[in-house]
Motif scaffolding. Structure first.
Motif, short mmCIF file in Angstrom:
data_model
loop_
_atom_site.label_atom_id
_atom_site.label_comp_id
_atom_site.label_asym_id
_atom_site.label_seq_id
_atom_site.Cartn_x
_atom_site.Cartn_y
_atom_site.Cartn_z
N ILE A 30 0.83 -1.21 0.00
CA ILE A 30 0.00 0.00 0.00
C ILE A 30 0.87 1.25 0.00
N ILE A 31 1.92 1.25 0.83
CA ILE A 31 2.81 2.42 0.90
C ILE A 31 3.46 2.68 -0.46
N PHE A 49 2.98 6.06 -2.92
CA PHE A 49 4.07 6.92 -3.39
C PHE A 49 4.19 6.91 -4.92
N VAL A 50 3.88 5.76 -5.54
CA VAL A 50 3.89 5.70 -7.01
C VAL A 50 2.81 6.61 -7.59
N PHE A 97 1.49 9.23 -6.10
CA PHE A 97 1.92 10.61 -5.84
C PHE A 97 2.93 11.06 -6.89
N ALA A 98 3.94 10.21 -7.16
CA ALA A 98 4.96 10.57 -8.16
C ALA A 98 4.34 10.70 -9.55
N GLY A 99 3.39 9.81 -9.88
CA GLY A 99 2.75 9.86 -11.19
C GLY A 99 1.94 11.13 -11.39
N VAL A 100 1.17 11.50 -10.37
CA VAL A 100 0.37 12.72 -10.49
C VAL A 100 1.26 13.96 -10.52
N GLN A 101 2.35 13.94 -9.73
CA GLN A 101 3.30 15.04 -9.77
C GLN A 101 3.91 15.19 -11.16
#
Length: 286
Positions: free
Chosen positions: A143-144, A148-149, A151-155
């Protein structure tokens, strides 16, 4: 040390689930100035639809994809027929989306029944690893990593792509974007779909994590998501992930060390942040 690491992993996993819900709310509010109280309903529908597909196909990956597609579809319907008529009116947005939340919850009971449904992770995510005497549960780590994946993708989407440039420009000045010939309504629809898909993803991941899902889970997590949005700063995407981690960790440690405060800690945290910094930790001053 074993206890602290496990509490931290539990808090991070919970934080990532809240982030997937809160980040969609942040994007939708930041661009569209929409207070969507039905977002928790999309979270619950992602859980039910994804786990049902998982049970029918035997593939957790297909279940996740099905949940995200369900979120996309409900996002389109919600934005086009529910949200669009009340743009610019926060009171009407709150009332109509709260009503939609109740409808979505009751529809879950009609389709899948009123009882709780049990859920478990796939075999390859069950169990734990032992590293240096520390027991690390596999599904929490999964889940963690997913959080983070995402979050990085949307960023990356927001910072490095043309559509991201349009979205960021729309957050700053919607009228100027529209004056340049860009169909802002399509951008609204895209952002709403992304937010709804993230909420549905969080829902389907929660099922195996908590062990059960129920029709009221959307409202419970929606409250946590709004707390995160307020703490992080309305419309601030980075703030939402950091605030979600803070809320997840505080809830995890308080539930173990001071159980009586475990339910109130997030409200207290939000109150403290608002007293010290009313715009949120990462929000811009009005």
């Amino acid at each position: 040390m074993d206890l602290i690491i496990n509490l931290a992993l539990n808090g991070l996993a919970t934080g990532m689930l809240i982030f997937l819900l809160a980040a969609g709310l942040t994007l939708i509010f930041g661009l569209m100035d929409v207070l969507n109280f039905a977002h928790g309903g999309l979270f619950a529908w992602g859980a039910y639809s994804g786990l049902w597909i998982y049970s029918q196909t035997g593939s957790f990956i297909i279940g996740i994809i099905g949940a995200i597609l369900t979120g996309f579809l409900l996002g389109i319907i919600t934005e086009k027929w529910i949200i669009k008529p009340v743009y610019g009116n926060h009171v009407q947005q709150i009332l109509i989306t709260l009503g939609l939340m109740l409808v979505l919850s009751e529809m879950l009971k009609v389709i899948w029944g009123p009882n709780q449904i049990t859920a478990s992770p796939p075999d390859y995510l069950k169990g734990s690893w032992e590293l240096g005497g520390v027991i690390i549960i596999k599904y929490r780590v999964f889940i963690i990593l997913v959080g983070f994946v995402i979050f990085a993708g949307v960023q990356f989407l927001l910072k490095k792509t043309k559509i991201g440039l349009v979205v960021r420009a729309g957050v700053m000045n919607k009228e100027m974007v529209q004056a340049l010939g860009i169909n802002i309504q399509r951008v609204f629809m895209f952002v709403f779909m992304i937010g709804a898909g993230m909420a549905a993803l969080g829902g389907v991941l929660l099922g195996p994590y908590s062990g059960v899902i129920h029709a009221g889970m959307g409202m419970e997590f929606a409250i946590l998501a709004f707390i995160v949005v307020v703490i992080g700063g309305m419309g601030n995407f980075k703030g939402s992930v950091l605030a979600a981690i803070l809320v997840g960790l505080s809830g995890s440690f308080m539930a173990y060390y001071v159980p009586d405060l475990s339910l109130a800690v997030n409200m207290l945290l939000m109150a403290i942040v608002l007293i010290i910094r009313p715009q949120g930790l990462f929000g811009a001053k009005g």
